[in-house]
Design an enzyme around this catalytic site. Structure first.
Site, short mmCIF file in Angstrom:
data_model
loop_
_atom_site.label_atom_id
_atom_site.label_comp_id
_atom_site.label_asym_id
_atom_site.label_seq_id
_atom_site.Cartn_x
_atom_site.Cartn_y
_atom_site.Cartn_z
N SER A 37 7.06 4.44 3.10
CA SER A 37 8.47 4.07 4.18
C SER A 37 8.05 5.82 4.63
O SER A 37 9.19 5.76 6.13
CB SER A 37 9.17 4.62 2.68
OG SER A 37 9.18 3.26 2.05
N HIS A 65 4.62 -1.10 7.84
CA HIS A 65 6.09 -0.18 6.73
C HIS A 65 6.59 -1.45 7.51
O HIS A 65 7.49 -2.40 8.04
CB HIS A 65 6.64 0.38 7.37
CG HIS A 65 7.49 0.82 6.57
ND1 HIS A 65 8.60 1.48 7.41
CD2 HIS A 65 7.69 0.86 5.13
CE1 HIS A 65 9.77 1.48 6.36
NE2 HIS A 65 9.24 1.40 5.55
N GLU A 116 6.99 -2.57 10.87
CA GLU A 116 7.45 -0.72 11.63
C GLU A 116 5.39 -0.36 11.88
O GLU A 116 5.50 0.55 10.25
CB GLU A 116 8.10 0.23 11.18
CG GLU A 116 8.53 1.32 11.92
CD GLU A 116 9.15 1.77 11.43
OE1 GLU A 116 9.80 1.92 9.73
OE2 GLU A 116 10.37 2.87 11.88
N1 LIG Z 1 11.89 -0.40 -1.95
C1 LIG Z 1 12.08 -0.78 -0.43
O1 LIG Z 1 13.51 -1.44 -0.10
C2 LIG Z 1 10.55 -0.25 0.06
C3 LIG Z 1 10.95 -0.91 1.44
C4 LIG Z 1 9.43 -0.24 2.14
C5 LIG Z 1 8.72 0.41 1.72
N2 LIG Z 1 8.72 0.57 0.56
C6 LIG Z 1 7.61 1.48 0.63
O2 LIG Z 1 6.64 0.45 -0.66
C7 LIG Z 1 6.29 1.54 -1.76
C8 LIG Z 1 6.09 0.82 -2.43
O3 LIG Z 1 7.33 0.80 -3.05
P1 LIG Z 1 8.30 -0.85 -4.18
O4 LIG Z 1 9.82 -0.28 -4.06
O5 LIG Z 1 7.16 -1.07 -4.17
O6 LIG Z 1 7.68 0.38 -5.72
P2 LIG Z 1 7.39 -0.32 -6.58
O7 LIG Z 1 7.83 0.69 -8.04
O8 LIG Z 1 8.77 -1.45 -7.10
O9 LIG Z 1 6.30 -0.65 -6.98
C9 LIG Z 1 5.38 0.41 -7.37
C10 LIG Z 1 3.92 0.22 -7.87
O10 LIG Z 1 2.92 0.55 -7.86
C11 LIG Z 1 2.11 0.04 -8.70
N3 LIG Z 1 1.35 1.83 -8.34
C12 LIG Z 1 1.99 2.64 -8.99
N4 LIG Z 1 0.89 4.04 -8.97
C13 LIG Z 1 -0.61 2.89 -8.85
C14 LIG Z 1 -2.44 2.84 -8.41
N5 LIG Z 1 -2.73 4.54 -8.72
N6 LIG Z 1 -3.04 1.97 -8.76
C15 LIG Z 1 -2.46 0.61 -8.10
N7 LIG Z 1 -0.64 0.29 -8.33
C16 LIG Z 1 -0.29 1.55 -8.50
C17 LIG Z 1 3.30 0.21 -10.22
O11 LIG Z 1 2.80 -0.36 -10.80
C18 LIG Z 1 4.40 0.02 -9.64
O12 LIG Z 1 4.21 -1.78 -9.98
C19 LIG Z 1 6.32 2.56 -1.66
O13 LIG Z 1 5.63 3.77 -0.93
C20 LIG Z 1 7.89 2.49 -1.23
O14 LIG Z 1 8.29 3.90 -0.04
C21 LIG Z 1 9.99 0.79 -0.06
#
Ligand SMILES: NC(=O)c1ccc[n+]([C@@H]2O[C@H](COP(=O)([O-])OP(=O)(O)OC[C@H]3O[C@@H](n4cnc5c(N)ncnc54)[C@H](O)[C@@H]3O)[C@@H](O)[C@H]2O)c1
Length: 302
Positions: free
Chosen positions: A120, A141, A153
């Site tokens: 993000s 993104h 993005e």
């Molecule tokens: N939540 C949102 O609205 C959103 C929107 C756009 C982008 N993002 C980005 O997407 C990414 C993930 O966000 P999310 O909301 O899905 O998080 P989340 O907490 O729902 O999921 C993250 C997952 O990654 C796994 N994980 C952590 N370290 C790991 C590794 N080394 N290898 C494999 N798996 C691993 C965790 O077990 C977890 O299931 C982040 O970079 C976030 O900034 C989030």
């Protein structure tokens, strides 16, 4: 441009599971990797339920849904990405953790594979510099939830090649998305603007300007946003919002990006938002309230 046949997605949380679902629905073989077996099993359930909703709305056939699920392979073994043409990282929003993963992906992935990050806010240039193929590293993104939201993005790092950019753009368009392009500066376009607004909503709550309900209603009805900023923060994940604010603060060096103490405190308390059942709002209470309403009325009024 090489034809993409298989995609790897690392991180099976809200974003990774949605991206894996999209790729499977659009005809690609998908390996979804998560280190946490509980996350993998809930990703499998949520993908299957979400694909089924597309069937019940008549948007895809049952046969297409079955095919999509057949193309999805969930595992905790990163090595299975050795044959993926395109790998999308969607793990925790931490530069150190992402860099370690990129170092491993660089060793495992085939030499032609593109490594994309769904970050993000974190610098693509710095993630790319952890690999031996910075020209094949890019920011892709997606918005939450990926199967529904129309935007992707794309962020080019300092060394991202034109081939990588056009392959990523083509993949996003194959998924039916509209692409915007951002320079590689903290928060890119969307979160550079969205997160300070969410942080300000926390300040309004923290300093007692209004209740959480009135802050959200004000922004929904007053500015025509589909969700209020506090509700949206719960949906994104308060831990994700806090990490992004910290990246903006460190990367842009302006105190206006300093995270609100209330946001920090909620994350410290494990109130991470909807995914944990409690954030600014308590979804466990809301769920009980809705269940009671359903029992007494037979159905909810919406
Ligand atoms: N939540 C949102 O609205 C959103 C929107 C756009 C982008 N993002 C980005 O997407 C990414 C993930 O966000 P999310 O909301 O899905 O998080 P989340 O907490 O729902 O999921 C993250 C997952 O990654 C796994 N994980 C952590 N370290 C790991 C590794 N080394 N290898 C494999 N798996 C691993 C965790 O077990 C977890 O299931 C982040 O970079 C976030 O900034 C989030």
């Amino acid at each position: 441009m090489v034809e993409l046949k298989s995609v790897g997605v690392v991180g099976g949380g809200q974003m990774g599971s949605g991206i894996a679902q999209l790729a499977a629905m659009y005809g690609l073989d998908v390996h979804l990797i998560d280190t946490d077996p509980v996350a993998l099993s809930s990703a499998t359930k949520s993908i299957s339920a979400s694909i089924q909703r597309f069937v019940s709305k008549g948007q895809i056939s049952q046969a297409a849904a079955t095919d999509a699920l057949g193309r999805l392979h969930c595992t905790s073994n990163l090595e299975e990405l050795c044959s993926s043409d395109f790998i999308i990282e969607a793990i925790v929003e931490s530069e150190d953790v992402k860099k370690k993963l990129f170092i491993n992906l660089d060793k495992i992935a085939k030499s032609t594979a593109i490594l994309a990050s769904n970050t993000s806010s974190i610098s693509i240039t710095r993630l790319a510099s952890a690999t031996s193929r910075p020209q094949q590293v890019i920011g892709m993104h997606f918005m939450n939830p990926p199967p529904i939201m129309k935007l992707v993005e794309i962020v080019r790092g300092a060394d991202t090649s034109d081939n990588t950019f056009y392959a990523t753009k083509a993949l996003a368009e194959r998924f039916g998305k509209i692409v915007i392009c951002s320079q590689d500066y903290s928060g890119f376009i969307v979160n550079r603007i969205l997160m300070p607004m969410i942080n300000e909503a926390f300040h309004a709550l923290y300093t007692g300007v209004a209740t959480k309900e009135d802050i959200d209603t004000g922004m929904k009805l007053g500015t025509n946003h589909p969700m209020g900023p506090l509700e949206l923060a719960d949906f994104i994940g308060l831990d994700v919002c806090l990490s992004i604010m910290r990246v903006l603060h460190a990367g842009l060096g302006d105190s206006k990006y300093s995270p609100c103490p209330l946001l920090v405190q909620y994350v410290d308390a494990g109130r991470l938002g909807k995914k944990r059942g409690i954030g600014v709002y308590d979804y466990r209470k809301l769920k009980n309230h809705f269940n009671e309403a359903r029992k007494s009325k037979g159905a909810l009024p919406f």
